[in-house]
Design a protein around this motif. Structure first.
Motif, PDB file in Angstrom:
ATOM      1  N   VAL A   1      32.937  41.560  34.809  1.00 22.83           N
ATOM      2  CA  VAL A   1      33.601  42.598  35.614  1.00 22.83           C
ATOM      3  C   VAL A   1      34.157  43.687  34.710  1.00 22.83           C
ATOM      4  CG1 VAL A   1      35.459  43.064  37.266  1.00 22.83           C
ATOM      5  CG2 VAL A   1      34.190  40.915  37.391  1.00 22.83           C
ATOM      6  N   GLY A   2      34.738  43.290  33.593  1.00 21.54           N
ATOM      7  CA  GLY A   2      35.343  44.246  32.670  1.00 21.54           C
ATOM      8  C   GLY A   2      35.774  43.539  31.403  1.00 21.54           C
ATOM      9  N   GLU A   3      36.520  44.249  30.575  1.00 25.69           N
ATOM     10  CA  GLU A   3      37.000  43.688  29.316  1.00 25.69           C
ATOM     11  C   GLU A   3      38.451  44.073  29.100  1.00 25.69           C
ATOM     12  OE1 GLU A   3      34.654  44.931  26.038  1.00 25.69           O
ATOM     13  OE2 GLU A   3      32.871  43.772  26.622  1.00 25.69           O
TER      14      GLU A   3
ATOM     15  N   PHE B   1      43.409  25.429  49.808  1.00 26.26           N
ATOM     16  CA  PHE B   1      42.133  25.097  49.186  1.00 26.26           C
ATOM     17  C   PHE B   1      41.028  25.784  49.984  1.00 26.26           C
ATOM     18  CE2 PHE B   1      44.773  21.132  48.581  1.00 26.26           C
ATOM     19  CZ  PHE B   1      45.173  21.456  47.297  1.00 26.26           C
ATOM     20  N   THR B   2      40.388  26.773  49.381  1.00 26.37           N
ATOM     21  CA  THR B   2      39.584  27.744  50.117  1.00 26.37           C
ATOM     22  C   THR B   2      38.108  27.688  49.755  1.00 26.37           C
ATOM     23  OG1 THR B   2      40.146  29.373  48.422  1.00 26.37           O
ATOM     24  CG2 THR B   2      41.540  29.315  50.389  1.00 26.37           C
ATOM     25  N   PHE B   3      37.271  28.275  50.644  1.00 24.51           N
ATOM     26  CA  PHE B   3      35.822  28.343  50.446  1.00 24.51           C
ATOM     27  C   PHE B   3      35.385  29.716  49.933  1.00 24.51           C
ATOM     28  CE2 PHE B   3      34.354  24.815  53.612  1.00 24.51           C
ATOM     29  CZ  PHE B   3      34.781  23.856  52.710  1.00 24.51           C
ATOM     30  N   GLY B   4      36.198  30.342  49.163  1.00 24.31           N
ATOM     31  CA  GLY B   4      35.938  31.659  48.588  1.00 24.31           C
ATOM     32  C   GLY B   4      37.276  32.292  48.279  1.00 24.31           C
ATOM     33  N   GLU B   5      37.346  33.034  47.179  1.00 24.95           N
ATOM     34  CA  GLU B   5      38.617  33.587  46.743  1.00 24.95           C
ATOM     35  C   GLU B   5      38.475  35.085  46.526  1.00 24.95           C
ATOM     36  OE1 GLU B   5      37.983  29.835  46.729  1.00 24.95           O
ATOM     37  OE2 GLU B   5      37.180  30.734  44.879  1.00 24.95           O
ATOM     38  N   GLN B   6      39.494  35.818  46.954  1.00 21.87           N
ATOM     39  CA  GLN B   6      39.520  37.259  46.769  1.00 21.87           C
ATOM     40  C   GLN B   6      40.744  37.614  45.943  1.00 21.87           C
ATOM     41  OE1 GLN B   6      39.598  36.190  50.458  1.00 21.87           O
ATOM     42  NE2 GLN B   6      37.589  35.489  49.769  1.00 21.87           N
ATOM     43  N   GLY B   7      40.581  38.532  45.012  1.00 23.17           N
ATOM     44  CA  GLY B   7      41.702  38.892  44.168  1.00 23.17           C
ATOM     45  C   GLY B   7      41.480  40.196  43.454  1.00 23.17           C
ATOM     46  N   CYS B   8      42.493  40.575  42.688  1.00 25.55           N
ATOM     47  CA  CYS B   8      42.473  41.830  41.949  1.00 25.55           C
ATOM     48  C   CYS B   8      42.463  41.505  40.457  1.00 25.55           C
ATOM     49  CB  CYS B   8      43.705  42.656  42.310  1.00 25.55           C
ATOM     50  SG  CYS B   8      43.718  44.313  41.605  1.00 25.55           S
ATOM     51  N   PHE B   9      41.412  41.940  39.771  1.00 28.81           N
ATOM     52  CA  PHE B   9      41.269  41.671  38.348  1.00 28.81           C
ATOM     53  C   PHE B   9      42.207  42.561  37.527  1.00 28.81           C
ATOM     54  CE2 PHE B   9      37.201  39.746  39.657  1.00 28.81           C
ATOM     55  CZ  PHE B   9      37.272  38.567  38.922  1.00 28.81           C
ATOM     56  N   PRO B  10      42.368  42.263  36.226  1.00 29.11           N
ATOM     57  CA  PRO B  10      43.360  42.977  35.419  1.00 29.11           C
ATOM     58  C   PRO B  10      43.220  44.490  35.399  1.00 29.11           C
ATOM     59  CG  PRO B  10      42.641  41.014  34.254  1.00 29.11           C
ATOM     60  CD  PRO B  10      41.772  41.127  35.475  1.00 29.11           C
ATOM     61  N   SER B  11      41.997  44.992  35.509  1.00 26.59           N
ATOM     62  CA  SER B  11      41.819  46.457  35.482  1.00 26.59           C
ATOM     63  C   SER B  11      41.828  47.072  36.874  1.00 26.59           C
ATOM     64  CB  SER B  11      40.517  46.809  34.760  1.00 26.59           C
ATOM     65  OG  SER B  11      40.595  46.426  33.403  1.00 26.59           O
ATOM     66  N   GLY B  12      42.171  46.267  37.897  1.00 28.60           N
ATOM     67  CA  GLY B  12      42.371  46.804  39.224  1.00 28.60           C
ATOM     68  C   GLY B  12      41.225  46.651  40.195  1.00 28.60           C
TER      69      GLY B  12
END
Length: 399
Positions: free
Chosen positions: A264-266, A370-381
């Motif tokens: 996704v990024g670095e 405990f989920t069947f897929g996860e959504q989130g915000c990575f460090p660079s947004g």
């Protein structure tokens, strides 16, 4: 802000709701402004919704079923596949809005409409929320994020988890204070009186095996480097899905420690990854996944262990604290998403996951699903949907 959690494993829905709500009222010492609930599907969702709405008639409710049960700072609650966990937030200086709806022919438009409804429900029309929490039926997550971003732009963090059942049979459920849904979406928008911090990570490391998707779409990889994807994956992993190559069977349990990653990024020259969990071998010896892919993507075989999946939960909670340089003493509580696939892999030691989180959060209340897929915000947004991930949201000091 005041936060409290409660739980029950009572054998019937009425007793479970009565027990958990009694606990919550005692600990919160007032009715919550918003209630989050996760439960195993052995408790019928519509009955659960009605009972919770009767207990807290003036409270907004955001609920999604969770694989086998859930967890709080007091432990993991699942007995014979039955368990319920609640978190109540009392925050009279803040505002929260909840909305839900079915996902129609155009998921992006539906998600955009639902997030606008949630903002109106919070009484903050035209105001950008600090965070959006989503729960949805599996399979729609990438379009949901895109739809929300058409309204809010990419800067607002979107964090959540897909509803789950106990045996991947499509029995997952979602609720709000007004609705019971199956193929639907529930959104909560946060305008809290406190600061918010969050983190979104996985417990896997990249291997040397990698290739490019040369044929595939949606959630199916047909070819990697012009070879059948399942054959390539089987070779990379030393034959872990050999038995499924002929009968096109499920490989979900076999592949949890070997997901496919994409960069996704670095940060500081170190890449971070979004993961896709192989689910089944298709008729053409392709691989179906729990996340969307695109032709041309480079994929890398990732490797995890039971130990890293256990320890990573606490480290994600620590990362959420460090994002705003917080100590556990400064927070009111936290919300955690832990992938059901990871949970099932470490099932015999799942209490250690709760203990890891409890240690990192200093014993403060937390709610875990405990989920069947996860959504989130990575460090660079970047807001992304992925598999086999862990997220944490912590509520910091009053602003």
């Amino acid at each position: 802000m005041k936060i409290a959690t409660s739980h029950s494993c009572q054998p019937d829905t009425l007793s479970a709701v009565q027990e958990s709500c009694r606990q919550l009222r005692h600990r919160l010492a007032q009715d919550p402004d918003i209630l989050f609930v996760h439960w195993s599907v052995l408790y019928p969702g519509e009955e659960l919704r009605k009972l919770l709405a009767d207990q807290f008639p003036d409270c907004r409710i955001h609920g999604a079923s969770s694989c086998l049960g859930g967890m709080t700072e007091e432990g993991v609650f699942s007995q014979d596949g039955r368990g319920m966990v609640l978190m109540g937030l009392a925050d009279p200086q803040g505002a929260y809005g909840v909305a839900g709806g079915k996902l129609g022919a155009n998921t992006r438009e539906s998600a955009a409409d639902i997030v606008l409804e949630a903002i109106n429900n919070a009484g903050r029309p035209g105001e950008m929320p600090d965070l959006v929490r989503i729960s949805s039926a599996p399979g729609y997550e990438d379009d949901i994020i895109t739809g929300i971003e058409t309204v809010l732009g990419p800067e607002t963090p979107i964090i959540g988890g897909s509803a789950a059942d106990n045996q991947v049979r499509g029995e997952w459920e979602l609720i709000t204070h007004r609705q019971h849904l199956r193929q639907g979406l529930v959104i909560t928008v946060f305008y809290p009186s406190t600061t918010l911090s969050f983190a979104f990570h996985n417990g896997y490391s990249p291997t040397q095996a990698k290739g490019r998707i040369t044929k595939g779409a949606g959630r199916v990889i047909e070819q990697i480097d012009h070879q059948p994807a399942a054959l390539v994956y089987n070779d990379w992993t030393g034959g872990i899905i050999s038995s499924a190559l002929e009968n096109q069977g499920s490989v979900l349990a076999d592949t949890t420690l070997y997901p496919l990653g994409r960069v996704v990024g670095e940060i500081g020259g170190v890449p971070y990854f979004t993961l896709a969990h192989p689910d089944r071998v298709t008729a053409g010896q392709g691989l179906s996944l729990f996340a969307d892919i695109k032709e041309g993507d480079e994929i890398i075989l990732m490797r995890g262990t039971v130990e890293t999946l256990i320890s990573r939960a606490g480290r994600v909670a620590q990362a959420a604290l460090q994002a705003n340089r917080l100590t556990p003493e400064e927070i009111s509580g936290a919300m955690v998403i832990y992938c059901a696939g990871c949970m099932l892999t470490v099932k015999d030691r799942i209490d250690e996951v709760s203990q890891s989180l409890n240690s990192a959060l200093g014993g403060k209340p937390f709610l875990g699903a405990f989920t069947f897929g996860e959504q989130g915000c990575f460090p660079s947004g970047e807001n992304r949907h992925a598999n086999l991930m862990i997220s944490a949201i912590v509520f910091g000091p009053t602003r």
